[in-house]
Write an enzyme that holds these catalytic residues in place. Structure first.
Site, mmCIF file in Angstrom:
data_model
loop_
_atom_site.group_PDB
_atom_site.id
_atom_site.type_symbol
_atom_site.label_atom_id
_atom_site.label_comp_id
_atom_site.label_asym_id
_atom_site.label_seq_id
_atom_site.Cartn_x
_atom_site.Cartn_y
_atom_site.Cartn_z
ATOM 1 N N ALA A 65 0.799 -1.091 0.079
ATOM 2 C CA ALA A 65 -0.060 0.102 0.023
ATOM 3 C C ALA A 65 0.869 1.265 -0.059
ATOM 4 O O ALA A 65 2.211 1.166 0.490
ATOM 5 C CB ALA A 65 -0.835 0.183 1.139
ATOM 6 N N GLY A 109 0.475 -5.152 0.721
ATOM 7 C CA GLY A 109 -0.824 -5.183 0.200
ATOM 8 C C GLY A 109 -0.646 -5.672 -1.167
ATOM 9 O O GLY A 109 -1.515 -6.269 -1.784
ATOM 10 N N GLU A 112 -0.958 -9.255 -0.684
ATOM 11 C CA GLU A 112 -2.311 -9.758 -0.261
ATOM 12 C C GLU A 112 -2.892 -9.738 -1.715
ATOM 13 O O GLU A 112 -3.997 -10.353 -1.875
ATOM 14 C CB GLU A 112 -2.782 -8.708 0.417
ATOM 15 C CG GLU A 112 -1.986 -8.859 2.038
ATOM 16 C CD GLU A 112 -2.270 -7.632 2.875
ATOM 17 O OE1 GLU A 112 -2.123 -6.474 2.700
ATOM 18 O OE2 GLU A 112 -2.654 -8.004 4.028
ATOM 19 N N GLU A 132 4.865 -5.271 6.886
ATOM 20 C CA GLU A 132 4.041 -4.304 7.476
ATOM 21 C C GLU A 132 4.688 -4.014 8.992
ATOM 22 O O GLU A 132 4.551 -2.769 9.312
ATOM 23 C CB GLU A 132 2.864 -4.654 7.534
ATOM 24 C CG GLU A 132 1.972 -4.540 6.401
ATOM 25 C CD GLU A 132 1.976 -5.747 5.487
ATOM 26 O OE1 GLU A 132 2.762 -6.469 5.741
ATOM 27 O OE2 GLU A 132 1.218 -5.864 4.777
HETATM 28 N N1 DAK Z 1 4.700 3.260 -0.705
HETATM 29 C C1 DAK Z 1 4.926 4.276 -1.217
HETATM 30 N N2 DAK Z 1 6.001 4.599 -2.158
HETATM 31 C C2 DAK Z 1 6.808 3.312 -2.362
HETATM 32 C C3 DAK Z 1 6.300 2.177 -1.650
HETATM 33 C C4 DAK Z 1 5.378 2.025 -0.968
HETATM 34 N N3 DAK Z 1 4.882 0.901 -0.360
HETATM 35 N N4 DAK Z 1 7.513 1.066 -1.913
HETATM 36 C C5 DAK Z 1 8.484 1.743 -2.727
HETATM 37 N N5 DAK Z 1 7.882 3.466 -3.026
HETATM 38 C C6 DAK Z 1 8.706 4.328 -3.590
HETATM 39 C C7 DAK Z 1 9.870 4.826 -2.810
HETATM 40 O O1 DAK Z 1 9.706 5.683 -1.873
HETATM 41 C C8 DAK Z 1 10.655 5.431 -3.875
HETATM 42 O O2 DAK Z 1 9.975 6.649 -4.256
HETATM 43 P P1 DAK Z 1 11.129 8.173 -4.344
HETATM 44 O O3 DAK Z 1 11.655 8.059 -3.216
HETATM 45 O O4 DAK Z 1 11.743 7.915 -5.731
HETATM 46 O O5 DAK Z 1 9.866 9.065 -4.550
HETATM 47 C C9 DAK Z 1 10.309 4.386 -5.271
HETATM 48 O O6 DAK Z 1 9.016 4.028 -4.927
HETATM 49 C C10 DAK Z 1 11.478 3.542 -5.527
HETATM 50 O O7 DAK Z 1 11.588 2.794 -4.178
HETATM 51 P P2 DAK Z 1 13.129 2.603 -3.306
HETATM 52 O O8 DAK Z 1 13.895 3.887 -3.712
HETATM 53 O O9 DAK Z 1 12.909 2.389 -2.046
HETATM 54 O O10 DAK Z 1 13.466 1.285 -4.079
HETATM 55 P P3 DAK Z 1 14.589 0.265 -3.697
HETATM 56 O O11 DAK Z 1 14.957 -0.724 -4.821
HETATM 57 O O12 DAK Z 1 15.853 0.896 -3.034
HETATM 58 O O13 DAK Z 1 13.761 -0.557 -2.617
HETATM 59 C C11 DAK Z 1 12.064 -1.741 -1.653
HETATM 60 C C12 DAK Z 1 12.502 -1.291 -3.115
HETATM 61 C C13 DAK Z 1 10.727 -2.525 -2.222
HETATM 62 C C14 DAK Z 1 12.596 -2.798 -0.666
HETATM 63 C C15 DAK Z 1 11.753 -0.490 -0.771
HETATM 64 O O14 DAK Z 1 11.016 0.570 -1.677
HETATM 65 C C16 DAK Z 1 10.612 -0.878 0.304
HETATM 66 O O15 DAK Z 1 10.681 -1.398 1.453
HETATM 67 N N6 DAK Z 1 9.421 -0.351 0.091
HETATM 68 C C17 DAK Z 1 8.014 -0.517 1.024
HETATM 69 C C18 DAK Z 1 7.765 -1.761 1.423
HETATM 70 C C19 DAK Z 1 6.691 -1.919 2.312
HETATM 71 O O16 DAK Z 1 7.054 -1.602 3.562
HETATM 72 N N7 DAK Z 1 5.465 -2.424 1.921
HETATM 73 C C20 DAK Z 1 4.429 -2.591 2.831
HETATM 74 C C21 DAK Z 1 3.513 -1.342 2.724
HETATM 75 S S1 DAK Z 1 2.423 -1.507 3.891
HETATM 76 C C22 DAK Z 1 -5.285 -2.413 4.234
HETATM 77 C C23 DAK Z 1 -5.041 -3.026 3.177
HETATM 78 C C24 DAK Z 1 -3.498 -3.242 2.770
HETATM 79 C C25 DAK Z 1 -2.701 -2.680 3.538
HETATM 80 C C26 DAK Z 1 -3.188 -2.046 4.879
HETATM 81 C C27 DAK Z 1 -4.491 -1.923 5.167
HETATM 82 N N8 DAK Z 1 -6.542 -2.519 4.637
HETATM 83 C C28 DAK Z 1 -7.815 -3.130 3.872
HETATM 84 C C29 DAK Z 1 -7.029 -1.948 5.962
HETATM 85 C C30 DAK Z 1 -1.444 -2.707 3.016
HETATM 86 C C31 DAK Z 1 -0.143 -2.162 4.040
HETATM 87 C C32 DAK Z 1 1.087 -2.143 3.187
HETATM 88 O O17 DAK Z 1 1.281 -2.633 2.066
#
Ligand code: DAK
Length: 258
Positions: A65, A109, A112, A132
């Site tokens: 997400a 997400g 998921e 998460e």
């Molecule tokens: N959200 C927003 N932007 C993201 C992102 C994300 N999840 N993942 C990556 N990006 C963006 C980065 O901010 C960066 O943007 P700029 O800084 O260039 O503007 C760009 O994508 C490239 O990312 P990186 O520079 O970080 O790229 P790397 O290759 O160095 O790293 C990475 C890739 C995937 C390891 C890293 O980006 C990362 O750790 N990303 C976050 C992964 C994460 O934590 N995912 C979980 C998010 S929480 C719900 C439904 C769903 C959810 C919740 C509630 N309900 C129905 C209630 C879901 C929650 C989640 O998924």
């Protein structure tokens, strides 16, 4: 319909939906999830579509997400918004078979969403995770429930508690992924699988989808009864007559979805 966060193409009875926010690794924001639910619902109602494929790009299926969109929200906002709830339900209600074709990051997400699809085909570059916990939240779109059903309690706990990523080989061994292909041939192979499904009787494909999904949601006895009744019901279709006649006459069946 024109979408801003998706690219949608229908060809040879397959609706290919590409998540298209490459600068954010296809992070799922409200607009993308709304459009995705609309695109899946439209494809599900379109009689030129017999299989749906959801994919991303080489670097990411979806990295979760959109954290930028969520970060400042409070409890009341996420509670009343019911973030992604209706969209996820709309996708899971589709009766048309849905394949997730996953390359690169498939996290939070994104993982998921892939698990809401009927099965997952992965590139050897795929990385799955529920990270998460690193953001101070738990999964919210089914991760704790669906991943546990796919891979069992031990590996699901490991993934959710450590936030580590699992590669495609581990995901296939664990039963999260049905098949792994070299990254460069993932889409070609996925479209072949979709074409194989598209040539079946749609009625039978929908029956199979409902019956397999029952296995996740009910007791064995209820599931077996449901399957047996569906088997009986299939004898009311012309496609059953055609399928069996074609086998006996040593020819390909011509299903008419009747
Ligand atoms: N959200 C927003 N932007 C993201 C992102 C994300 N999840 N993942 C990556 N990006 C963006 C980065 O901010 C960066 O943007 P700029 O800084 O260039 O503007 C760009 O994508 C490239 O990312 P990186 O520079 O970080 O790229 P790397 O290759 O160095 O790293 C990475 C890739 C995937 C390891 C890293 O980006 C990362 O750790 N990303 C976050 C992964 C994460 O934590 N995912 C979980 C998010 S929480 C719900 C439904 C769903 C959810 C919740 C509630 N309900 C129905 C209630 C879901 C929650 C989640 O998924």
């Amino acid at each position: 319909m024109a979408y801003e966060t998706l690219i949608v193409e229908i060809e040879d009875y397959t609706c290919l939906i590409r998540l298209n926010r490459p600068d954010a690794l296809n992070a799922l924001n409200a607009q993308l999830m709304t459009e995705l639910a609309q695109a899946v619902t439209a494809a599900d109602r379109n009689d030129k579509v017999r299989c749906i494929v959801i994919t991303g790009n080489e670097k990411a299926f979806a990295a979760g997400a959109d954290v930028k969109e969520m970060a400042s929200k409070g409890f009341t906002e996420v509670f009343f918004d019911n973030l992604f709830g209706p969209e996820a339900e709309a996708i899971s209600r589709a009766r048309t078979p849905i394949i997730a074709a996953v390359s690169g990051y498939c996290l939070g997400g994104g993982c998921e969403l892939a698990m809401i699809c009927d099965f997952i085909l992965a590139a050897d570059s795929a990385k799955f995770g529920q990270p998460e916990i690193n953001l101070g939240i738990c999964a919210g779109m089914g991760g704790t429930q669906r991943l546990t059903r796919f891979v069992g309690k031990s590996k699901s706990m490991d993934m959710h508690l450590t936030g580590r990523f699992m590669d495609a080989a581990e995901a296939e061994r664990a039963g999260l992924v049905s098949r792994v292909f070299p990254a460069k041939s993932l889409m070609e192979e996925t479209l072949k699988v979709a074409a194989k499904i598209a040539e079946k009787s749609m009625i039978t494909a929908m029956i199979v989808k409902e019956a397999v999904n029952r296995a996740q949601e009910t007791t064995l006895a209820e599931g077996l009864l449901f399957e047996r009744r569906m088997f009986h019901a299939s004898f009311a279709t012309e496609d059953q007559k055609e399928g069996m006649a074609a086998f006996l006459e040593k020819r390909q069946p011509q299903f008419r979805d009747r």
